[in-house]
Design a protein around this motif. Structure first.
Motif, short mmCIF file in Angstrom:
data_model
loop_
_atom_site.label_atom_id
_atom_site.label_comp_id
_atom_site.label_asym_id
_atom_site.label_seq_id
_atom_site.Cartn_x
_atom_site.Cartn_y
_atom_site.Cartn_z
N ALA A 1 0.83 -1.21 0.00
CA ALA A 1 0.00 0.00 0.00
C ALA A 1 0.87 1.26 0.00
CB ALA A 1 -0.91 -0.01 1.23
N GLU A 2 1.96 1.24 0.77
CA GLU A 2 2.79 2.44 0.90
C GLU A 2 3.47 2.76 -0.43
OE1 GLU A 2 2.88 -0.20 2.90
OE2 GLU A 2 1.92 0.64 4.69
N ALA B 1 6.77 -1.43 5.69
CA ALA B 1 8.01 -0.68 5.47
C ALA B 1 8.49 -1.00 4.06
CB ALA B 1 9.05 -1.10 6.49
N VAL B 2 8.59 0.01 3.23
CA VAL B 2 9.01 -0.19 1.85
C VAL B 2 10.28 0.60 1.61
CG1 VAL B 2 8.33 0.00 -0.58
CG2 VAL B 2 6.59 -0.40 1.18
N ARG C 1 8.86 6.82 2.32
CA ARG C 1 8.71 7.24 3.71
C ARG C 1 7.30 7.75 3.96
NH1 ARG C 1 14.27 9.81 2.79
NH2 ARG C 1 13.04 10.52 1.06
N TRP C 2 6.68 7.25 5.01
CA TRP C 2 5.39 7.78 5.45
C TRP C 2 5.48 8.04 6.94
CZ3 TRP C 2 1.78 9.49 2.26
CH2 TRP C 2 1.85 9.07 0.92
#
Ligand code: ZN
Lengths: 344, 851
Positions: free
Chosen positions: B18-19, B44-45, B49-50
């Motif tokens: 999703a990220e 975590a991708v 960054r989110w």
């Protein structure tokens, strides 16, 4: 007769020996060797003496003057040395007392950043072009491809004046049209300008929003200006402004007067992109909106969009200053609080 | 706009985290402002960054899908029951619960099929269902009225789905339910909050976003079905549509559902509406909202029987037209609205039904007794809808979409899918066919795009084939002919222009967006350099700023707004002043004291000085900026620039050695500074004459001239003005100069320097006793004239009155410097010119030499 001279000489030497300070020495000098000093008087008196006495008197008086001058010199050096030694020994001050404060002047932070922008863009051949604050709806919106009632007008709340169709510019972009018409020679000359200026938006004044703010718009028009140039030029600016290693990100966006349009982000220089309060933990800071000049705008500026192309970008110096100096309240900028201004 | 990933997945396969998808959408212009998680952990991708999220994550081992096989009575409590839950373990778990919606199953024996519910084991973290404020808790084993318990069947509130805590959440088996499935896999979701720019009207729906995702990920799109099970008699003749002005209402469609039952929507539909921020109401209204969010086509449902009653036996006829002056409508939320000609209304024989595209009327709305539904899907002119929302001050989900633009092709799809969903969830029979009034279908848009044009604008060489492929992913129909694309715009977007050059730019943007801006290389401009032009005023102005800062002044930048009342304070005694001339006046000021554009910089300088006086006794500031002067013969005002200065306080900052240097700044500090400035700019013929400026002290102010032109005024602020601005008793020195005139008169670029003299100067002093009223400038003029070329410089060093100078007189003492580069002056020459000076002073000024 010469005894008078000798007595004078002895008195002078005695008085010299008794002179213990620079001041006393200066007084001695004036009393004996000065214009009205005793020795000088004796020398002058030579003329009044009988002819036969004159030579001896004059010679001795001169000798005495020279001897006394030499003695004075020695005495002066001794006193100077003594006084210097005295001063070095006991003339100390409290160096921790505060220094006398100066009142330096200084430029407003917005002016400083505007100059920095102008300098960097100037290096890349962009010259400053200034344009007016009070604008017509045509220049502020219609020529920039915002038709009446277009939803994009909602992005910018305008201040209207009591003269119909006259508003305060909401962005520096009307200057694009004015620059093209003014410098473009009916669409025959390339343009490379930046347009700095105050813009106005109808907003409540809070820590985060102001009714006026500066913008610096950039415009390049030519026969071969491409999107790759926009990216490269803005990236070069970002490296000059934020450091050699500044990373730049481009996001598709929308402005009626550019197409394709993009937002330009620079990697947050406060956290090196790892995420912090200022970049809202995204690692990126928005620095400019930009895009390729819309064909309609080129046409309104007098250019044939089939032959000419261009790019434009806009950025906010106050925002840059806020990021750089960790300023959280945009109201500081027009408040003129000296406690704020004196920090620059 | 809120976009649940679960809903998006109905329409397109998403095989990326999703990220990552959120980042990709953001880069493509659909800015994901926030990602909200429902039960699932944040991913975590690499490289994406989110902001970290601290939402509640449903433990995959402890929060599960449970099957309640039986509900037994609690031996010690009426308000509790024992739910026997199959959670995939070896035995059923006995779970003590107060869920009121299980009471009906108490002691009813084994349940087949079971009741499906979220089930949490000991150790799971949940929201506290009993807490008023959000509070988390961890399940622990404890006895409830004597029965040990270590698990829970959960309410929506406990899972963080909603505030619902009346009973537990019961789920409908879609055929795939297995006891013990982690709840994350059943109800877990990720919701994107997407901000859409005005050009992305087509993305204002789940389908619209799915289209973008399909193009970006190069996946097929599953368009929601619009197939209807129509078992009723044809709709033909049941209702009539009359469009008076196709330009404001290009299309109007209707479908009819008879014998349906109003009731709650199924849980999944309610849940989807909640996820996009809607409150479920009933199955009919919910479907209109569902279609609005799914397809971006707003629907409106009429109670058909109410329309029939209004038609009084005739066939209901709905007319659309502009409102006429004086017409009013009471809308759904009970407001009576006065309508204007830009408002579009629907009306039947009995009166106005609704504000087309914005909000319905109260008279024909759906209620609990509705059985026959007439469903409208129409298309409206965006400008009218926009103006209606603005003037009526009403913002609705329908209005927001129509005001941005909805393609009229979507109406038929929306009305069909809507009536079918209503039938499925409320029962009844759909009338065959739809009524479709479509007087103004948009012309198909075709754009020809030579590949060279892509290269020219983007700077990237695309093959015709590669470019066509990208456009096809966006559902364009593309023919490639040699080096050009012939693209037909799909029937859901209105943002591609039919005009050649603009249409080409539109397509190039689409290519760049989907190709990815980050893949486009960087280059430096290699185009012809434009001719240089100079803005000399700006260069001057910048130099002036630097000089003023060097002279110890701080730069102010003020609001350029003011009010006539504030500016009137600059002029005591109701005399004419800054406020007497016409202003640029705002229609919508933010505050009364900011309702005009300023005529002077002084108001703000004085306001700031008064504010700063609280912490700074000594202030020295300047401001450079426009004032705004309307012109009778022109639309736009003149915007001349001014320079204003303000000084007040001490000449030096006080320190620990006492007040030796701490004298108050006075007129001569200001004058000295301005003289330095005028000298640096080589302004010729500078003369200070006693001034006539209403804001200044009449005896301690001056007009500054350069030859015949007045550059501005300087002096001590008038005490009444100082009072009006709450400034203290210390003198406030101000100046305001016409910047354009100053810069016109200045010459900072090329001016001759004085050669350095080779000969020694001779210094002499002179003290003159004069009548008190003789101005110093006159004395200086006389001495200079008499001194001629030999008088190289002259400086006033003392002004004295009092004994022994006779009353009514003063003594002025000057240092005189005699020098000429031609020769070394002799004592006699100096004595001669000195005598000449003395004589001139005596004869022309009535001066006597002071003894
Ligand atoms: Zn950061």
């Amino acid at each position: 007769m010469l005894e008078t001279l000798e007595a004078q000489y002895a008195d002078a030497l005695q008085a010299l020996a008794a002179s213990k300070s620079s001041e006393a020495l200066a007084a001695w000098q004036s009393a004996w060797l000065g214009r009205r000093g005793a020795i000088t008087a004796s020398l002058r008196a030579t003329g009044q003496l009988p002819q036969e006495a004159r030579a001896a008197w004059g010679k001795r008086a001169n000798e005495i003057r020279q001897l006394l001058t030499a003695a004075h010199g020695e005495r002066a050096e001794a006193i100077r040395n003594a006084e210097m030694a005295q001063d070095l020994e006991s003339g100390a001050i409290d160096v921790t007392l505060p220094g006398r404060r100066r009142q330096p002047g200084g430029l407003h932070p917005s002016t400083r950043i505007l100059r920095e922008f102008a300098r960097i863009w100037g290096e890349m051949g962009f010259q400053v072009y200034r344009s007016r604050d009070v604008e017509t709806d045509e220049f502020n919106f219609q020529y920039l491809n915002f038709p009446p009632h277009h939803p994009a007008r909602d992005m910018q709340d305008s201040f209207y004046t009591t003269t119909p169709g006259v508003i305060l510019r909401t962005h520096t972009s009307p200057g694009q049209i004015r620059a093209m018409r003014d410098l473009g020679a009916n669409g025959t000359r390339p343009i490379r300008v930046i347009l700095p200026g105050m813009c106005y938006r109808y907003e409540q004044i809070t820590a985060r929003s102001e009714v006026q703010f500066h913008q610096v718009e950039g415009l390049a028009v030519g026969r071969g200006i491409r999107m790759t140039d926009l990216k490269g030029t803005v990236a070069a600016f970002a490296r000059r402004m934020f450091g050699e290693n500044a990373r730049v990100r481009y996001r598709a966006s929308y402005f009626p007067f550019t197409e394709p349009s993009m937002e330009i982000d620079v990697e947050c220089f406060l956290c090196d992109g790892s995420g912090c309060r200022v970049c809202k933990y995204s690692g990126w800071l928005e620095i400019a909106g930009s895009g390729m000049v819309h064909p309609v705008v080129l046409r309104n500026g007098g250019y044939d969009p089939a032959l000419w192309s261009g790019f434009a970008f806009g950025m906010g110096p106050e925002r840059s200053a806020m990021l750089r100096h960790d300023i959280h309240d945009i109201r500081y900028f027009w408040g003129n609080d000296l406690r704020f201004l004196e920090q620059f | 706009m809120l976009v649940p990933l679960s809903w998006l997945r109905d329409l397109v396969d998403v095989d990326v985290p999703a990220e990552w998808l959120a980042e990709r959408l953001t880069l493509a212009g659909l800015e994901v402002a926030a990602i909200n998680y429902l039960g699932v952990p944040q991913g975590a991708v690499e490289g994406v960054r989110w902001p970290p999220s601290d939402h509640l994550v449903w433990d995959r081992d402890k929060v599960l899908l449970g099957a309640i096989r039986e509900v037994r009575a609690h031996p010690n409590a009426d308000r509790l029951v024992l739910a026997m839950v199959d959670y995939g373990g070896e035995a059923l778990e006995q779970c003590v619960t107060g869920a009121s919606n299980l009471f009906g199953y108490k002691d009813a024996g084994p349940l087949d099929p079971p009741l499906w519910a979220p089930f949490a084991m000991e150790g799971a973290e949940l929201w506290d269902g009993h807490s008023e404020t959000p509070k988390r808790l961890r399940l622990k084993e404890r006895a409830l009225r004597g029965i040990p318990n270590r698990s829970m069947v959960c309410s929506e509130k406990e899972l963080g789905l909603s505030d619902e805590h009346e009973g537990i959440l019961l789920l409908e088996d879609d055929g795939s339910f297995r006891p013990g499935t982690p709840l994350q896999d059943v109800l877990g979701d990720v919701v994107f909050d997407i901000e859409l720019t005005p050009n992305l009207a087509r993305c204002f729906s789940i389908l619209g976003v799915a289209r973008e995702v399909a193009a970006l990920l190069d996946k097929p799109l599953r368009v929601p079905a619009a197939k209807v099970l129509a078992e009723g008699p044809p709709i033909e003749g049941q209702a009539v549509i009359r469009i008076e002005e196709p330009a404001i209402n290009p299309r109007f469609t209707l479908a009819l559902l008879r014998d349906t039952q109003v009731g709650p929507s199924p849980w999944w539909l309610q849940q989807r509406l909640r996820l996009v921020g809607q409150r479920p109401i009933n199955n009919i209204v919910d479907v209109t909202n569902y279609i609005t969010f799914e397809l971006g086509q707003p629907l409106h449902a009429f109670d058909f029987d109410k329309l029939l009653a209004r038609a009084d036996g005739a066939v209901p006829t709905i007319t659309t037209r502009r409102a006429q002056p004086g017409e009013t409508l009471t809308t759904l939320e009970g407001t009576q609205r006065k309508l204007e000609p830009h408002d579009i209304i629907l009306l039947d024989s009995a009166g106005i039904l609704s504000l087309g595209g914005v909000i319905g009327g109260a008279d024909t709305e759906i209620d609990d007794n509705t059985h026959n539904v007439l469903l409208e899907a129409a298309n409206w002119n965006p400008v009218n809808i926009r103006r209606t929302m603005q003037s009526q001050k009403v913002i609705t989900d329908a209005g927001v979409r129509f005001s941005r633009g909805v393609h009229p092709a979507v109406a038929a799809q929306g009305v069909r899918r809507g009536i079918e969903l209503m039938r499925r969830h409320g029962g009844g029979r759909v009338a065959a066919g739809i009524i479709d009034a479509y007087p103004l279908p948009p012309d198909p848009v075709r754009v020809t795009l030579p590949v060279a044009e892509i290269q020219r604008i983007m700077g990237v060489a695309f093959s015709a084939h590669a470019a066509a492929e990208i456009l096809r992913r966006l559902e364009f129909k593309v023919n490639v002919e040699a080096d050009r694309l012939e693209a037909t715009v799909p029937q859901h977007r209105l943002d591609i222009s039919a005009e050649t050059v603009t249409g080409q730019a539109d397509l190039i943007e689409e290519l760049a967006r989907i190709y990815g801006y980050d893949r486009i290389p960087d280059s430096m401009i290699d185009d012809e350099l434009p001719p240089l032009h100079a803005d000399m005023t700006l260069e001057h102005e910048e130099l002036l700023r630097d000089l003023l800062a060097t002279l110890g002044l701080r730069e102010n930048i003020s609001h350029r707004f003011s009010s006539p009342e504030r500016e009137a304070l600059l002029t005591p005694d109701d005399r004419p002043g800054y406020h007497s001339k016409p202003y640029v006046e705002l229609l919508n000021p933010v505050a009364p004291e900011k309702r005009v554009l300023r005529h002077t910089l002084l108001t703000q300088l004085l306001d700031s000085a008064a504010a700063n006086a609280r912490w700074r006794e000594t202030q020295q500031v300047f401001e450079i900026g426009q004032v705004y002067l309307p012109r009778a013969d022109e639309e736009l005002p003149q915007e001349p620039r001014r320079l204003a200065l303000l000084m007040t306080g001490r000449r030096r900052l006080p320190n620990w050695q006492g007040a030796a240097d701490a004298a108050q700044l006075d007129f001569f500090d200001l004058k000295g500074l301005l003289d330095r400035l005028l000298a640096r700019f080589n302004v010729p013929g500078v003369v200070w004459s006693p001034g006539e400026h209403a804001s200044l002290h009449p005896g301690r102010s001056a007009a500054i001239h350069s030859d015949d032109e007045v550059l501005g005024h300087a002096g001590e602020l008038h005490p009444m003005v100082a009072q009006a601005f709450d400034l203290g008793d210390a003198p406030v020195l101000v100046a305001e100069l016409d910047l354009e005139r100053l810069l016109e008169r200045s010459n900072w670029r090329s001016y001759p320097l004085q050669a350095l003299p080779h000969t020694p100067p001779v210094y002499q002093d002179i003290a003159l006793v004069l009548r008190e009223e003789v101005p110093a400038a006159d004395v200086e003029k006389v001495l200079r004239r008499a001194g001629g070329d030999l008088l190289q410089d002259l400086r006033l060093f003392d002004v004295y009155t009092g004994d022994p100078v006779p009353p009514g007189h003063k003594s002025l003492a000057f240092n005189l410097v005699y020098q000429t580069d031609a020769r070394t002056l002799t004592d006699r020459e100096v004595a001669k010119v000195h005598r000449k000076i003395v004589r001139a002073a005596e004869s022309q000024l009535g001066a006597t030499l002071r003894a």
